[in-house]
Design a protein around this motif. Structure first.
Motif, PDB file in Angstrom:
ATOM      1  N   PRO A  79       0.828  -1.203   0.000  1.00  0.00           N
ATOM      2  CA  PRO A  79       0.000   0.000   0.000  1.00  0.00           C
ATOM      3  C   PRO A  79       0.873   1.268   0.000  1.00  0.00           C
ATOM      4  CG  PRO A  79      -0.428  -1.372   1.968  1.00  0.00           C
ATOM      5  CD  PRO A  79       0.730  -1.973   1.251  1.00  0.00           C
ATOM      6  N   ARG A  80       2.027   1.197   0.627  1.00  0.00           N
ATOM      7  CA  ARG A  80       2.954   2.340   0.663  1.00  0.00           C
ATOM      8  C   ARG A  80       4.365   1.857   0.317  1.00  0.00           C
ATOM      9  NH1 ARG A  80      -0.315   2.329   4.723  1.00  0.00           N
ATOM     10  NH2 ARG A  80       0.976   0.857   5.859  1.00  0.00           N
ATOM     11  N   LYS A  82       6.173   1.622  -2.231  1.00  0.00           N
ATOM     12  CA  LYS A  82       6.228   0.641  -3.323  1.00  0.00           C
ATOM     13  C   LYS A  82       7.644   0.441  -3.853  1.00  0.00           C
ATOM     14  CE  LYS A  82       1.505   1.247  -4.951  1.00  0.00           C
ATOM     15  NZ  LYS A  82       0.999  -0.101  -4.698  1.00  0.00           N
ATOM     16  N   TYR A 400       2.441  -7.856   7.923  1.00  0.00           N
ATOM     17  CA  TYR A 400       2.441  -6.478   8.421  1.00  0.00           C
ATOM     18  C   TYR A 400       2.199  -5.401   7.370  1.00  0.00           C
ATOM     19  CZ  TYR A 400       4.439  -8.662  12.547  1.00  0.00           C
ATOM     20  OH  TYR A 400       4.634  -9.455  13.639  1.00  0.00           O
ATOM     21  N   MET A 402       0.758  -5.783   3.788  1.00  0.00           N
ATOM     22  CA  MET A 402      -0.443  -5.842   2.935  1.00  0.00           C
ATOM     23  C   MET A 402      -1.702  -5.477   3.722  1.00  0.00           C
ATOM     24  SD  MET A 402      -0.012  -9.220   0.579  1.00  0.00           S
ATOM     25  CE  MET A 402      -1.733  -9.342   0.127  1.00  0.00           C
ATOM     26  N   GLU A 403      -2.695  -4.964   2.982  1.00  0.00           N
ATOM     27  CA  GLU A 403      -3.920  -4.585   3.673  1.00  0.00           C
ATOM     28  C   GLU A 403      -4.629  -5.812   4.234  1.00  0.00           C
ATOM     29  OE1 GLU A 403      -4.769  -0.849   0.733  1.00  0.00           O
ATOM     30  OE2 GLU A 403      -4.701  -2.934   0.099  1.00  0.00           O
ATOM     31  N   LYS A 404      -4.962  -5.673   5.509  1.00  0.00           N
ATOM     32  CA  LYS A 404      -5.586  -6.796   6.225  1.00  0.00           C
ATOM     33  C   LYS A 404      -6.860  -7.285   5.556  1.00  0.00           C
ATOM     34  CE  LYS A 404      -4.716  -6.798  11.152  1.00  0.00           C
ATOM     35  NZ  LYS A 404      -4.893  -5.930  12.291  1.00  0.00           N
ATOM     36  N   GLU A 405      -7.685  -6.308   5.118  1.00  0.00           N
ATOM     37  CA  GLU A 405      -8.997  -6.690   4.568  1.00  0.00           C
ATOM     38  C   GLU A 405      -8.816  -7.519   3.302  1.00  0.00           C
ATOM     39  OE1 GLU A 405      -8.132  -3.183   4.631  1.00  0.00           O
ATOM     40  OE2 GLU A 405      -8.355  -3.543   6.784  1.00  0.00           O
ATOM     41  N   ARG A 406      -7.792  -7.149   2.573  1.00  0.00           N
ATOM     42  CA  ARG A 406      -7.549  -7.830   1.311  1.00  0.00           C
ATOM     43  C   ARG A 406      -7.188  -9.304   1.556  1.00  0.00           C
ATOM     44  NH1 ARG A 406      -4.242  -5.301  -3.631  1.00  0.00           N
ATOM     45  NH2 ARG A 406      -5.260  -6.622  -5.152  1.00  0.00           N
TER      46      ARG A 406
END
Ligand code: PHE
Length: 447
Positions: A79-80, A82, A400, A402-406
């Protein structure tokens, strides 16, 4: 760029083909022998279940969601930062480096396929002399077979995921399973089987020292093809709506099953014919050919089938070792498949020749650094260092970054009640275990 996808069964076969390799049939039995049997097998099995299973799902997830080469996948899914995370894809190089020593070893198995058709060594001494001559003196024979491996592997990967890799696995995996299964059934009928069973499954805890522990953990990674973007790259070509958990379980079951079957079969043969299990790396190339000789005519058939199975296992892993880097060259630099395959192939081919020279009597000194030959250095740096580091990077990324929801939306349903356990494992158990292994390897921490 549009990539042809695996079929569902094609993916399972290819991932299992990658996992089941020289590691299962050559390495697992001899390191089990060297480390005393039962207790070592126990630690290996626990690691496969607790760490291997967790990480395999994570690696599949990165590939499946990213749908591209490993560098692009890390970049896409972070997400950040990259630009920083794209270096997470560095592990696609590891496979090419592994091929530097893996290809020559497959070459040895080719040599033994031909040997089993002519004369088998009539004693362990003769077998040992034969193998040592091949490895330390017969550079021409080694380079000849190494060239065959290069041509074969490069031709297959040139044809891509579907037309090359999937097809190869469709042919060679059944050969492997049927051959090893058949030999196992025969082993079951021998009296040595109960001794082999005892050796592998009755733990003698006194024999388990810290080095054995680290070897068991390291091997669990190597044998499952984890930490090198292999599983990740294959998963980028999974069909839509694939069940990652089920696929991981099948691949792990096949890989572990074949390692145990290979171990039991080889130890039965060794016990039956009076050899010992603790023969070291020469187990399948020295002790076993001598045992096959003692079996008479049947031995020739077994020897031939066994080395064909070993070569098949090696080849299906080899294509998976070069594929991540090829995918990287194709996706990021617009290389054609042919150009990417040829350049990757030439890389491991040429350095493979140096690896061969580095263990020879004549040239060894020129290609050895410190206490190790170039061959051993590459083995150490890749399998022992890069692979656990690759696994660590992946576990941190999934745990830690990657987006959790994904992650949850993909895995919660497939994992059901054990989802929280898996998530805990990828955040804490896997990274901690890996840090311990890495520190131990570089000598900072002694267990
Ligand atoms: N798993 C393979 C074996 O057991 C080796 C391998 C490691 C293949 C990593 C691909 C990636 O021999």
């Amino acid at each position: 760029m549009k990539i042809a996808r695996f079929s569902r069964i094609g993916f399972i076969l290819a991932a299992a083909g990658s996992a089941v390799g020289l590691g299962n049939i050559w390495k697992f039995p001899y390191i089990t022998g060297e480390n005393g049997g039962g207790a070592f097998v126990f630690v290996y099995l626990i690691t496969v279940l607790m760490i291997g299973f967790t990480l395999m799902i994570a690696e599949m997830l990165i590939g499946y969601l990213g749908r591209s080469d490993s560098v692009s996948n890390f970049e896409k899914l972070a997400p950040r930062n990259k630009n920083l995370w794209k270096y997470g894809g560095f592990m696609s190089v590891a496979g090419l480096l592994i091929m530097i020593f893996y290809a020559p070893v497959i070459g040895w198995t080719f040599h033994f396929v031909f040997l089993s058709l002519s004369t088998l060594p009539s004693s362990v001494e003769i077998a040992s002399e034969h193998f040592n001559t091949l490895v330390s003196m017969d550079i021409t024979t080694q380079i000849f077979y190494h060239t065959l491996v290069f041509v074969f592997v490069t031709t297959v990967v040139t044809k891509g995921i579907k037309g090359g890799i999937e097809k190869l696995n469709f042919v060679l995996m059944p050969v492997l399973v049927v051959t090893m299964g058949g030999m196992f059934l025969y082993a079951l009928s021998l009296s040595g089987f109960s001794k082999a069973w005892e050796f592998m499954f009755y733990p003698d805890w006194d024999k388990l020292n810290s080095a054995a522990l680290v070897t068991a953990v390291g091997h669990a990674f190597f044998t499952l093809s984890l930490g090198m973007a292999t599983i990740l790259t294959y998963s980028a070509s999974l069909p839509k709506d694939s069940n990652l958990v089920r696929s991981s379980l099948i691949v792990i079951a096949l890989d572990t099953g074949i390692a145990l079957v290979a171990g039991l079969t080889l130890f039965t043969f060794l016990y039956e014919y009076g050899a010992t299990p603790s023969a070291g790396p020469g187990l399948v190339f020295i002790s076993l050919p001598a045992v096959f000789y003692d079996m008479g005519a049947l031995g020739h058939i077994f020897a031939f089938s066994f080395f064909v199975a070993l070569a098949s296992a090696g080849l299906t892993s080899a294509v998976s070792l070069v594929e991540p880097f090829i995918q990287y060259l194709v996706d990021r630099f617009g290389f054609s498949r042919l150009k990417a395959s040829l350049s990757s192939g030439l890389f491991f081919y040429l350095f493979g020749i140096i690896a061969i020279l580095s263990i020879s009597k004549e040239y060894g000194a020129y290609f050895s650094f410190g206490s190790k030959s170039f061959f051993d250095w590459i083995d150490f740096i890749t399998a022992s260092v890069m692979l656990p580091v690759g696994g660590l990077v992946m576990s941190i990324f999934v745990g830690y970054v990657m987006e959790k929801e994904r992650i949850a939306s993909q895995l919660q349903r497939q994992l059901g009640r054990i989802y929280p356990l898996w998530y805990f494992s990828i955040r804490y158990i896997v990274p901690i275990a890996l840090v311990v292994v890495i520190l131990n390897l570089i000598g900072v921490l002694t267990l």
